[in-house]
Design an enzyme around this catalytic site. Structure first.
Site, short mmCIF file in Angstrom:
data_model
loop_
_atom_site.label_atom_id
_atom_site.label_comp_id
_atom_site.label_asym_id
_atom_site.label_seq_id
_atom_site.Cartn_x
_atom_site.Cartn_y
_atom_site.Cartn_z
N ASP A 1 3.30 9.60 -0.78
CA ASP A 1 2.16 8.81 -0.30
C ASP A 1 1.90 7.68 -1.28
OD1 ASP A 1 -0.04 8.07 1.25
OD2 ASP A 1 -0.73 10.14 1.46
N HIS B 1 0.81 -1.23 0.00
CA HIS B 1 0.00 0.00 0.00
C HIS B 1 0.84 1.27 0.00
CE1 HIS B 1 -4.11 -1.70 0.84
NE2 HIS B 1 -3.34 -2.75 1.01
P1 ADP Z 1 -3.10 6.47 5.22
O1 ADP Z 1 -3.50 5.09 4.83
O2 ADP Z 1 -1.64 6.75 5.10
O3 ADP Z 1 -3.63 6.90 6.55
P2 ADP Z 1 -5.02 7.47 3.20
O4 ADP Z 1 -5.33 8.87 2.81
O5 ADP Z 1 -4.80 6.56 2.06
O6 ADP Z 1 -3.76 7.52 4.18
O7 ADP Z 1 -6.20 6.87 4.06
C1 ADP Z 1 -6.66 7.45 5.25
C2 ADP Z 1 -8.08 6.96 5.52
O8 ADP Z 1 -8.39 7.20 6.89
C3 ADP Z 1 -9.13 7.68 4.70
O9 ADP Z 1 -10.16 6.79 4.34
C4 ADP Z 1 -9.63 8.74 5.66
O10 ADP Z 1 -10.95 9.17 5.45
C5 ADP Z 1 -9.54 8.03 6.98
N1 ADP Z 1 -9.32 9.01 8.04
C6 ADP Z 1 -8.36 9.93 8.12
N2 ADP Z 1 -8.52 10.71 9.22
C7 ADP Z 1 -9.63 10.25 9.82
C8 ADP Z 1 -10.33 10.64 11.00
N3 ADP Z 1 -9.96 11.67 11.73
N4 ADP Z 1 -11.42 9.93 11.31
C9 ADP Z 1 -11.84 8.91 10.55
N5 ADP Z 1 -11.22 8.50 9.43
C10 ADP Z 1 -10.13 9.16 9.07
O1 F6P Z 2 -1.74 2.83 4.17
C1 F6P Z 2 -0.61 2.53 4.89
C2 F6P Z 2 -0.95 2.14 6.33
O2 F6P Z 2 0.22 1.78 7.00
C3 F6P Z 2 -1.90 0.98 6.45
O3 F6P Z 2 -1.25 -0.26 6.36
C4 F6P Z 2 -2.51 1.28 7.77
O4 F6P Z 2 -3.77 0.73 7.97
C5 F6P Z 2 -2.59 2.81 7.80
O5 F6P Z 2 -1.50 3.23 7.04
C6 F6P Z 2 -2.60 3.36 9.21
O6 F6P Z 2 -1.42 3.02 9.90
P1 F6P Z 2 -1.39 2.17 11.25
O7 F6P Z 2 -2.03 0.84 10.96
O8 F6P Z 2 0.05 2.07 11.62
O9 F6P Z 2 -2.20 2.95 12.23
#
Ligand code: ADP
Ligand code: F6P
Length: 447
Positions: A351, A157
Protein backbone atom coordinates in the site's frame (compact mmCIF):
# COMPACT_ATOMS: atom_id res chain seq x y z
CA UNK A 1 0.52 34.91 -4.55
CA UNK A 2 -0.84 32.68 -7.32
CA UNK A 3 -3.48 30.02 -7.03
CA UNK A 4 -2.97 26.37 -6.17
CA UNK A 5 -4.09 24.11 -9.01
CA UNK A 6 -4.70 20.49 -8.01
CA UNK A 7 -5.03 17.96 -10.80
CA UNK A 8 -6.13 14.40 -10.13
CA UNK A 9 -8.10 11.77 -11.99
CA UNK A 10 -10.65 11.62 -9.20
CA UNK A 11 -12.20 14.81 -7.86
CA UNK A 12 -14.67 14.76 -4.94
CA UNK A 13 -18.15 14.23 -6.37
CA UNK A 14 -20.63 17.10 -5.82
CA UNK A 15 -22.20 15.66 -2.65
CA UNK A 16 -18.72 15.00 -1.18
CA UNK A 17 -17.31 18.43 -1.82
CA UNK A 18 -17.66 19.59 1.76
CA UNK A 19 -16.68 16.26 3.36
CA UNK A 20 -14.93 14.15 0.74
CA UNK A 21 -14.25 10.39 1.09
CA UNK A 22 -11.50 8.31 -0.55
CA UNK A 23 -7.71 8.22 -0.01
CA UNK A 24 -6.53 10.94 -2.34
CA UNK A 25 -9.51 13.27 -1.94
CA UNK A 26 -9.43 12.95 1.86
CA UNK A 27 -5.74 13.86 1.90
CA UNK A 28 -6.24 16.87 -0.32
CA UNK A 29 -9.45 18.26 1.21
CA UNK A 30 -7.52 20.02 3.94
CA UNK A 31 -5.00 21.38 1.51
CA UNK A 32 -7.39 23.36 -0.68
CA UNK A 33 -9.33 24.77 2.29
CA UNK A 34 -8.53 28.46 2.81
CA UNK A 35 -6.30 28.83 -0.29
CA UNK A 36 -7.47 30.23 -3.62
CA UNK A 37 -7.54 27.00 -5.55
CA UNK A 38 -8.85 25.13 -8.54
CA UNK A 39 -9.23 21.35 -8.59
CA UNK A 40 -9.26 19.81 -12.06
CA UNK A 41 -10.07 16.23 -13.04
CA UNK A 42 -12.59 13.67 -14.23
CA UNK A 43 -16.22 14.30 -13.31
CA UNK A 44 -16.89 10.62 -12.65
CA UNK A 45 -19.42 10.75 -15.54
CA UNK A 46 -19.36 9.22 -19.01
CA UNK A 47 -20.33 10.86 -22.26
CA UNK A 48 -20.68 9.19 -25.63
CA UNK A 49 -19.85 12.47 -27.35
CA UNK A 50 -16.12 13.18 -27.56
CA UNK A 51 -16.96 16.71 -28.74
CA UNK A 52 -18.96 17.38 -25.57
CA UNK A 53 -15.90 17.13 -23.35
CA UNK A 54 -16.09 20.70 -22.15
CA UNK A 55 -15.12 21.83 -18.66
CA UNK A 56 -17.85 22.23 -16.05
CA UNK A 57 -16.98 24.53 -13.15
CA UNK A 58 -18.55 24.66 -9.71
CA UNK A 59 -17.26 26.70 -6.77
CA UNK A 60 -17.86 25.34 -3.27
CA UNK A 61 -16.37 26.97 -0.15
CA UNK A 62 -13.83 28.95 -2.18
CA UNK A 63 -12.60 25.98 -4.24
CA UNK A 64 -13.41 25.83 -7.94
CA UNK A 65 -13.96 22.26 -9.12
CA UNK A 66 -13.36 22.04 -12.87
CA UNK A 67 -14.26 18.68 -14.34
CA UNK A 68 -14.65 16.93 -17.67
CA UNK A 69 -16.51 13.77 -18.62
CA UNK A 70 -14.72 10.84 -20.26
CA UNK A 71 -16.12 8.76 -23.08
CA UNK A 72 -16.84 5.11 -22.27
CA UNK A 73 -13.91 4.09 -24.49
CA UNK A 74 -11.53 6.46 -22.70
CA UNK A 75 -12.77 5.25 -19.33
CA UNK A 76 -12.20 1.65 -20.33
CA UNK A 77 -8.77 2.02 -21.90
CA UNK A 78 -7.21 4.87 -19.86
CA UNK A 79 -8.77 4.22 -16.42
CA UNK A 80 -9.70 0.54 -16.27
CA UNK A 81 -7.00 -0.97 -18.48
CA UNK A 82 -3.87 1.16 -18.48
CA UNK A 83 -4.17 2.79 -15.06
CA UNK A 84 -5.83 -0.01 -13.09
CA UNK A 85 -4.96 -3.24 -14.89
CA UNK A 86 -1.35 -2.36 -15.65
CA UNK A 87 0.20 0.45 -13.59
CA UNK A 88 -1.75 -0.31 -10.40
CA UNK A 89 -0.84 -4.02 -10.16
CA UNK A 90 2.72 -3.50 -11.39
CA UNK A 91 3.46 -0.67 -8.94
CA UNK A 92 1.96 -2.87 -6.19
CA UNK A 93 4.59 -5.52 -7.04
CA UNK A 94 2.19 -7.83 -8.93
CA UNK A 95 3.68 -8.19 -12.45
CA UNK A 96 2.01 -11.61 -12.72
CA UNK A 97 -1.47 -10.11 -13.11
CA UNK A 98 -0.89 -7.19 -15.49
CA UNK A 99 -2.29 -6.81 -18.99
CA UNK A 100 -0.75 -4.54 -21.63
CA UNK A 101 -2.05 -3.38 -25.00
CA UNK A 102 -0.59 -0.61 -27.13
CA UNK A 103 -4.07 0.86 -27.72
CA UNK A 104 -4.36 1.38 -23.96
CA UNK A 105 -1.10 3.31 -23.88
CA UNK A 106 -2.39 5.51 -26.72
CA UNK A 107 -5.63 6.14 -24.80
CA UNK A 108 -3.63 6.96 -21.66
CA UNK A 109 -1.65 9.61 -23.55
CA UNK A 110 -4.89 10.75 -25.23
CA UNK A 111 -6.61 11.47 -21.92
CA UNK A 112 -3.50 13.19 -20.54
CA UNK A 113 -3.46 15.39 -23.67
CA UNK A 114 -7.17 16.08 -23.24
CA UNK A 115 -6.58 17.12 -19.61
CA UNK A 116 -3.76 19.43 -20.77
CA UNK A 117 -5.90 20.91 -23.57
CA UNK A 118 -8.75 21.70 -21.20
CA UNK A 119 -6.65 22.82 -18.26
CA UNK A 120 -4.11 25.08 -20.03
CA UNK A 121 -6.64 27.84 -20.92
CA UNK A 122 -7.77 28.02 -17.27
CA UNK A 123 -4.25 28.71 -15.98
CA UNK A 124 -2.65 32.00 -14.93
CA UNK A 125 1.05 32.74 -15.14
CA UNK A 126 1.68 32.64 -11.36
CA UNK A 127 -0.33 29.49 -10.60
CA UNK A 128 1.38 26.55 -8.87
CA UNK A 129 0.26 23.23 -10.34
CA UNK A 130 0.27 20.02 -8.33
CA UNK A 131 -0.49 16.83 -10.29
CA UNK A 132 -1.50 13.67 -8.42
CA UNK A 133 -1.04 9.99 -9.02
CA UNK A 134 -0.34 7.35 -11.62
CA UNK A 135 -3.17 8.24 -13.98
CA UNK A 136 -1.40 11.47 -14.90
CA UNK A 137 2.33 10.69 -15.18
CA UNK A 138 2.76 12.43 -18.59
CA UNK A 139 0.52 15.42 -17.82
CA UNK A 140 3.41 17.73 -16.86
CA UNK A 141 5.07 17.09 -20.20
CA UNK A 142 1.78 17.72 -22.03
CA UNK A 143 1.31 21.03 -20.19
CA UNK A 144 4.88 22.12 -20.98
CA UNK A 145 4.20 21.35 -24.66
CA UNK A 146 1.30 23.80 -24.42
CA UNK A 147 3.55 26.56 -23.10
CA UNK A 148 2.85 26.25 -19.37
CA UNK A 149 6.02 27.61 -17.75
CA UNK A 150 5.12 27.85 -14.03
CA UNK A 151 6.00 25.43 -11.27
CA UNK A 152 4.55 21.92 -11.69
CA UNK A 153 4.95 19.23 -9.03
CA UNK A 154 3.96 15.55 -9.11
CA UNK A 155 3.07 13.26 -6.23
CA UNK A 156 2.70 9.49 -6.55
CA UNK A 157 0.19 8.15 -4.00
CA UNK A 158 0.90 4.47 -4.71
CA UNK A 159 4.14 2.51 -4.11
CA UNK A 160 7.02 2.79 -6.56
CA UNK A 161 8.69 -0.58 -7.31
CA UNK A 162 12.42 -1.06 -8.01
CA UNK A 163 13.78 -1.09 -11.54
CA UNK A 164 13.68 -4.92 -11.72
CA UNK A 165 9.87 -4.71 -11.51
CA UNK A 166 9.41 -1.31 -13.19
CA UNK A 167 11.15 -2.50 -16.37
CA UNK A 168 8.34 -5.02 -16.94
CA UNK A 169 6.28 -2.02 -18.09
CA UNK A 170 6.93 -1.87 -21.85
CA UNK A 171 6.82 1.95 -21.82
CA UNK A 172 8.67 2.40 -18.50
CA UNK A 173 11.54 4.49 -19.84
CA UNK A 174 9.20 6.67 -21.88
CA UNK A 175 7.01 7.45 -18.85
CA UNK A 176 9.98 8.04 -16.56
CA UNK A 177 11.45 10.47 -19.09
CA UNK A 178 8.09 12.26 -19.30
CA UNK A 179 8.18 12.80 -15.53
CA UNK A 180 11.29 14.92 -15.89
CA UNK A 181 8.98 17.76 -16.98
CA UNK A 182 7.98 18.13 -13.31
CA UNK A 183 9.98 20.49 -11.08
CA UNK A 184 9.52 18.15 -8.12
CA UNK A 185 8.65 14.46 -7.90
CA UNK A 186 7.34 13.28 -4.52
CA UNK A 187 6.57 9.75 -3.33
CA UNK A 188 5.22 8.31 -0.08
CA UNK A 189 8.22 6.57 1.56
CA UNK A 190 12.01 6.50 1.58
CA UNK A 191 11.85 3.04 -0.04
CA UNK A 192 9.76 4.45 -2.92
CA UNK A 193 12.21 7.35 -3.30
CA UNK A 194 15.17 4.95 -3.43
CA UNK A 195 13.39 2.78 -5.99
CA UNK A 196 12.50 5.62 -8.33
CA UNK A 197 15.93 7.16 -7.88
CA UNK A 198 17.43 3.79 -8.87
CA UNK A 199 15.29 3.70 -12.04
CA UNK A 200 16.71 7.07 -13.09
CA UNK A 201 20.23 5.92 -12.23
CA UNK A 202 19.85 2.85 -14.47
CA UNK A 203 18.65 5.14 -17.25
CA UNK A 204 21.74 7.32 -16.76
CA UNK A 205 19.66 10.29 -15.57
CA UNK A 206 20.25 12.44 -12.55
CA UNK A 207 16.87 13.08 -10.95
CA UNK A 208 16.12 13.76 -7.30
CA UNK A 209 13.05 12.07 -5.85
CA UNK A 210 11.86 12.96 -2.36
CA UNK A 211 9.63 11.22 0.16
CA UNK A 212 6.64 13.13 1.56
CA UNK A 213 4.52 10.67 3.60
CA UNK A 214 0.88 11.78 3.48
CA UNK A 215 -1.14 12.28 6.67
CA UNK A 216 -4.76 12.87 7.70
CA UNK A 217 -6.63 15.55 9.65
CA UNK A 218 -6.38 13.71 13.00
CA UNK A 219 -8.23 16.25 15.10
CA UNK A 220 -11.09 16.42 12.61
CA UNK A 221 -11.40 12.62 12.47
CA UNK A 222 -11.17 12.29 16.26
CA UNK A 223 -13.92 14.87 16.63
CA UNK A 224 -16.07 13.04 14.11
CA UNK A 225 -15.59 9.79 16.06
CA UNK A 226 -16.53 11.46 19.35
CA UNK A 227 -19.47 13.43 17.95
CA UNK A 228 -21.08 10.37 16.41
CA UNK A 229 -20.34 7.82 19.11
CA UNK A 230 -23.85 8.12 20.50
CA UNK A 231 -25.61 7.80 17.11
CA UNK A 232 -28.37 5.20 16.91
CA UNK A 233 -26.41 3.16 14.32
CA UNK A 234 -23.37 3.00 16.59
CA UNK A 235 -25.58 1.99 19.51
CA UNK A 236 -27.10 -0.73 17.31
CA UNK A 237 -23.66 -2.09 16.50
CA UNK A 238 -22.58 -1.98 20.16
CA UNK A 239 -25.74 -3.72 21.37
CA UNK A 240 -25.48 -6.37 18.66
CA UNK A 241 -22.02 -7.32 19.93
CA UNK A 242 -23.48 -8.31 23.33
CA UNK A 243 -20.13 -7.80 25.06
CA UNK A 244 -18.06 -9.51 22.37
CA UNK A 245 -14.85 -7.87 21.16
CA UNK A 246 -14.98 -6.05 17.84
CA UNK A 247 -12.30 -6.45 15.16
CA UNK A 248 -12.72 -4.01 12.28
CA UNK A 249 -11.43 -3.82 8.69
CA UNK A 250 -12.17 -0.92 6.32
CA UNK A 251 -10.80 -1.08 2.79
CA UNK A 252 -11.78 -0.61 -0.82
CA UNK A 253 -12.43 -4.06 -2.28
CA UNK A 254 -8.97 -4.33 -3.82
CA UNK A 255 -6.53 -7.26 -4.08
CA UNK A 256 -3.71 -5.01 -2.80
CA UNK A 257 -5.49 -4.79 0.56
CA UNK A 258 -4.85 -8.46 1.44
CA UNK A 259 -8.49 -9.24 2.26
CA UNK A 260 -8.34 -12.97 1.49
CA UNK A 261 -5.14 -13.44 3.50
CA UNK A 262 -6.72 -11.47 6.36
CA UNK A 263 -9.75 -13.75 6.41
CA UNK A 264 -7.48 -16.79 6.49
CA UNK A 265 -5.60 -15.15 9.39
CA UNK A 266 -8.85 -14.63 11.27
CA UNK A 267 -9.87 -18.22 10.66
CA UNK A 268 -6.45 -19.33 11.98
CA UNK A 269 -7.24 -17.39 15.17
CA UNK A 270 -10.53 -19.25 15.59
CA UNK A 271 -8.83 -22.60 15.03
CA UNK A 272 -5.66 -22.08 17.08
CA UNK A 273 -7.13 -20.00 19.91
CA UNK A 274 -10.60 -21.51 20.48
CA UNK A 275 -11.04 -19.38 23.60
CA UNK A 276 -12.02 -16.58 21.17
CA UNK A 277 -14.83 -18.59 19.53
CA UNK A 278 -18.10 -16.73 20.22
CA UNK A 279 -16.07 -13.99 21.96
CA UNK A 280 -15.20 -11.89 18.90
CA UNK A 281 -16.91 -10.44 15.84
CA UNK A 282 -15.00 -9.35 12.76
CA UNK A 283 -16.73 -6.55 10.81
CA UNK A 284 -15.16 -6.08 7.38
CA UNK A 285 -16.40 -3.08 5.40
CA UNK A 286 -15.27 -3.37 1.78
CA UNK A 287 -17.04 -1.13 -0.74
CA UNK A 288 -16.54 -2.41 -4.32
CA UNK A 289 -14.02 -0.55 -6.42
CA UNK A 290 -13.09 -0.56 -10.15
CA UNK A 291 -15.87 -3.03 -10.85
CA UNK A 292 -15.19 -3.11 -14.60
CA UNK A 293 -11.78 -4.74 -14.06
CA UNK A 294 -11.72 -8.57 -14.17
CA UNK A 295 -9.30 -9.00 -11.26
CA UNK A 296 -11.62 -7.00 -9.01
CA UNK A 297 -14.65 -9.03 -10.11
CA UNK A 298 -12.74 -12.25 -9.39
CA UNK A 299 -11.71 -11.01 -5.94
CA UNK A 300 -15.30 -10.20 -5.08
CA UNK A 301 -16.39 -13.72 -5.97
CA UNK A 302 -13.55 -15.22 -3.93
CA UNK A 303 -14.41 -13.06 -0.93
CA UNK A 304 -18.09 -14.00 -1.10
CA UNK A 305 -17.09 -17.64 -1.15
CA UNK A 306 -14.49 -17.45 1.62
CA UNK A 307 -16.68 -15.43 4.00
CA UNK A 308 -19.51 -17.93 3.44
CA UNK A 309 -17.14 -20.84 4.01
CA UNK A 310 -15.67 -19.48 7.27
CA UNK A 311 -19.04 -18.41 8.63
CA UNK A 312 -20.65 -21.72 7.71
CA UNK A 313 -17.85 -23.67 9.36
CA UNK A 314 -17.48 -21.72 12.61
CA UNK A 315 -20.82 -19.98 13.24
CA UNK A 316 -23.20 -21.03 15.98
CA UNK A 317 -27.00 -20.60 16.10
CA UNK A 318 -26.56 -17.20 17.74
CA UNK A 319 -23.11 -16.08 16.61
CA UNK A 320 -21.61 -15.28 13.21
CA UNK A 321 -17.85 -14.74 13.21
CA UNK A 322 -17.69 -12.40 10.18
CA UNK A 323 -20.01 -9.56 9.19
CA UNK A 324 -19.08 -8.60 5.67
CA UNK A 325 -20.49 -5.37 4.20
CA UNK A 326 -19.98 -4.31 0.60
CA UNK A 327 -22.36 -1.38 0.78
CA UNK A 328 -20.89 2.06 1.52
CA UNK A 329 -20.89 3.26 5.13
CA UNK A 330 -20.92 7.04 5.72
CA UNK A 331 -17.65 8.49 6.89
CA UNK A 332 -18.98 9.83 10.21
CA UNK A 333 -20.17 6.33 11.14
CA UNK A 334 -16.87 4.79 10.08
CA UNK A 335 -15.09 7.13 12.50
CA UNK A 336 -17.37 6.09 15.37
CA UNK A 337 -17.12 2.38 14.45
CA UNK A 338 -13.32 2.70 14.68
CA UNK A 339 -13.69 4.20 18.16
CA UNK A 340 -15.87 1.30 19.22
CA UNK A 341 -13.48 -1.35 17.83
CA UNK A 342 -11.01 -3.25 20.01
CA UNK A 343 -8.72 -4.15 17.12
CA UNK A 344 -8.18 -2.91 13.54
CA UNK A 345 -6.81 -5.25 10.90
CA UNK A 346 -4.95 -3.21 8.29
CA UNK A 347 -3.02 -5.84 6.36
CA UNK A 348 -2.37 -4.78 2.76
CA UNK A 349 0.00 -6.87 0.67
CA UNK A 350 1.36 -3.51 -0.50
CA UNK A 351 0.00 0.00 0.00
CA UNK A 352 1.26 3.47 -0.84
CA UNK A 353 0.48 4.79 2.65
CA UNK A 354 -2.89 3.57 4.03
CA UNK A 355 -4.89 6.32 5.65
CA UNK A 356 -7.26 3.89 7.38
CA UNK A 357 -4.45 2.93 9.80
CA UNK A 358 -4.03 6.59 10.77
CA UNK A 359 -7.78 7.18 11.01
CA UNK A 360 -8.20 4.20 13.35
CA UNK A 361 -5.54 5.65 15.65
CA UNK A 362 -7.08 9.14 15.56
CA UNK A 363 -10.52 7.78 16.43
CA UNK A 364 -9.49 5.98 19.65
CA UNK A 365 -10.37 6.92 23.21
CA UNK A 366 -7.36 7.40 25.51
CA UNK A 367 -9.26 5.69 28.34
CA UNK A 368 -9.68 2.43 26.38
CA UNK A 369 -7.78 2.46 23.08
CA UNK A 370 -7.96 -0.29 20.50
CA UNK A 371 -4.94 -2.07 19.02
CA UNK A 372 -3.72 -1.56 15.46
CA UNK A 373 -2.46 -4.60 13.54
CA UNK A 374 -0.57 -3.29 10.54
CA UNK A 375 1.19 -4.86 7.56
CA UNK A 376 4.93 -4.28 7.15
CA UNK A 377 4.10 -3.50 3.52
CA UNK A 378 1.89 -0.46 4.16
CA UNK A 379 3.67 2.84 3.53
CA UNK A 380 2.48 3.84 7.00
CA UNK A 381 4.47 1.05 8.73
CA UNK A 382 7.90 2.73 9.04
CA UNK A 383 6.31 5.59 11.02
CA UNK A 384 4.05 3.35 13.14
CA UNK A 385 6.42 0.89 14.89
CA UNK A 386 4.15 0.70 17.96
CA UNK A 387 1.46 -1.09 15.93
CA UNK A 388 1.58 -4.90 15.94
CA UNK A 389 3.44 -5.28 12.65
CA UNK A 390 2.75 -8.43 10.63
CA UNK A 391 3.65 -10.08 7.36
CA UNK A 392 0.19 -10.33 5.73
CA UNK A 393 1.15 -13.48 3.79
CA UNK A 394 1.76 -15.33 7.09
CA UNK A 395 -1.73 -16.17 8.28
CA UNK A 396 -0.42 -17.63 11.55
CA UNK A 397 1.36 -14.37 12.26
CA UNK A 398 -1.96 -12.55 11.78
CA UNK A 399 -3.60 -15.02 14.19
CA UNK A 400 -0.83 -14.52 16.77
CA UNK A 401 -1.14 -10.73 16.49
CA UNK A 402 -4.94 -10.95 16.87
CA UNK A 403 -4.55 -13.08 19.98
CA UNK A 404 -1.97 -10.65 21.38
CA UNK A 405 -4.23 -7.67 20.65
CA UNK A 406 -7.34 -9.28 22.12
CA UNK A 407 -5.54 -10.15 25.35
CA UNK A 408 -3.37 -7.03 25.73
CA UNK A 409 -3.51 -5.17 29.04
CA UNK A 410 -4.98 -1.67 29.20
CA UNK A 411 -1.60 -0.14 30.11
CA UNK A 412 0.15 -1.80 27.14
CA UNK A 413 -2.63 -0.64 24.81
CA UNK A 414 -2.39 2.89 26.12
CA UNK A 415 1.39 3.00 25.77
CA UNK A 416 1.29 1.81 22.20
CA UNK A 417 -1.63 4.05 21.27
CA UNK A 418 -0.18 7.21 22.81
CA UNK A 419 3.01 6.84 20.76
CA UNK A 420 0.98 6.18 17.59
CA UNK A 421 -1.33 9.13 18.25
CA UNK A 422 1.66 11.45 18.67
CA UNK A 423 3.05 10.31 15.31
CA UNK A 424 -0.29 10.71 13.53
CA UNK A 425 -0.66 14.18 15.06
CA UNK A 426 2.78 15.27 13.92
CA UNK A 427 2.39 14.61 10.22
CA UNK A 428 -1.04 15.92 9.21
CA UNK A 429 -2.37 16.31 5.67
CA UNK A 430 -1.88 20.06 5.99
CA UNK A 431 1.78 19.62 7.05
CA UNK A 432 2.36 17.18 4.22
CA UNK A 433 1.08 19.66 1.64
CA UNK A 434 3.00 22.54 3.17
CA UNK A 435 6.22 20.53 2.99
CA UNK A 436 5.63 19.48 -0.61
CA UNK A 437 4.60 22.93 -1.81
CA UNK A 438 7.42 24.80 -0.09
CA UNK A 439 9.94 22.32 -1.55
CA UNK A 440 8.32 22.84 -4.96
CA UNK A 441 8.56 26.63 -4.64
CA UNK A 442 12.25 26.36 -3.71
CA UNK A 443 13.07 23.85 -6.49
CA UNK A 444 15.10 24.71 -9.55
CA UNK A 445 13.08 24.73 -12.80
CA UNK A 446 12.91 21.32 -14.56
CA UNK A 447 15.52 20.77 -17.25
P1 ADP B 1 -6.93 3.85 -0.90
O1 ADP B 1 -6.56 5.25 -1.27
O2 ADP B 1 -6.12 2.80 -1.60
O3 ADP B 1 -8.39 3.56 -1.00
P2 ADP B 1 -6.40 4.57 1.91
O4 ADP B 1 -6.49 3.73 3.14
O5 ADP B 1 -5.17 5.39 1.82
O6 ADP B 1 -6.58 3.61 0.66
O7 ADP B 1 -7.63 5.58 1.86
C1 ADP B 1 -8.97 5.15 1.88
C2 ADP B 1 -9.84 6.31 2.34
O8 ADP B 1 -11.19 6.05 1.98
C3 ADP B 1 -9.82 6.52 3.85
O9 ADP B 1 -9.89 7.89 4.15
C4 ADP B 1 -11.08 5.79 4.30
O10 ADP B 1 -11.66 6.27 5.48
C5 ADP B 1 -12.00 6.04 3.15
N1 ADP B 1 -12.95 4.94 3.05
C6 ADP B 1 -12.68 3.64 2.94
N2 ADP B 1 -13.83 2.91 2.94
C7 ADP B 1 -14.82 3.79 3.06
C8 ADP B 1 -16.24 3.67 3.13
N3 ADP B 1 -16.85 2.50 3.13
N4 ADP B 1 -16.94 4.81 3.23
C9 ADP B 1 -16.34 6.01 3.28
N5 ADP B 1 -15.01 6.18 3.22
C10 ADP B 1 -14.26 5.09 3.11
O1 F6P C 1 -4.70 6.13 -3.36
C1 F6P C 1 -4.67 5.56 -4.62
C2 F6P C 1 -5.97 5.79 -5.37
O2 F6P C 1 -5.88 5.26 -6.66
C3 F6P C 1 -6.36 7.23 -5.52
O3 F6P C 1 -5.73 7.85 -6.62
C4 F6P C 1 -7.84 7.10 -5.64
O4 F6P C 1 -8.56 8.23 -5.28
C5 F6P C 1 -8.18 5.94 -4.70
O5 F6P C 1 -7.05 5.12 -4.74
C6 F6P C 1 -9.46 5.23 -5.09
O6 F6P C 1 -9.37 4.67 -6.38
P1 F6P C 1 -10.34 5.07 -7.59
O7 F6P C 1 -10.18 6.54 -7.83
O8 F6P C 1 -9.89 4.24 -8.74
O9 F6P C 1 -11.71 4.73 -7.13
Amino acid sequence: MGRLIIVSNRVPSPHERVQPAGGLTVGLADVVRGVESLWFGWSGQHTEEAVAQEVTCETVAGVTYATIDLTSAQHERYYEHFSNDLIWPLFHYRPGIITYHRQDLAAYYGVNDLFADRLAPLLRRDDTIWVHDYHLIPLGQALRARGVAGKIGFFLHIPCPPWSVMRVLPCAEELLRAMVAYDLIGVQTEEDARNLGECYEVMGMDRTVRAFPIGIDPRGFEQEAKDNFGDPEVRRLRESLRGRKLIIGVDRLDYSKGLLERLHGYEALLKRFPEHLRGVVFVQIAPPSREGVANYQALRRELDELVGFINGKHADFDWTPIRYLTQPVPRHLLAAFHRLADVALVTPLRDGMNLVAKEFVAAQDDADPGVLILSHFAGAAPDMPEALLVNPYDTDEIADALHQALTMSLVARQNRWRALRAEVGLNTAAEWAKRFLSTLEASAPSS
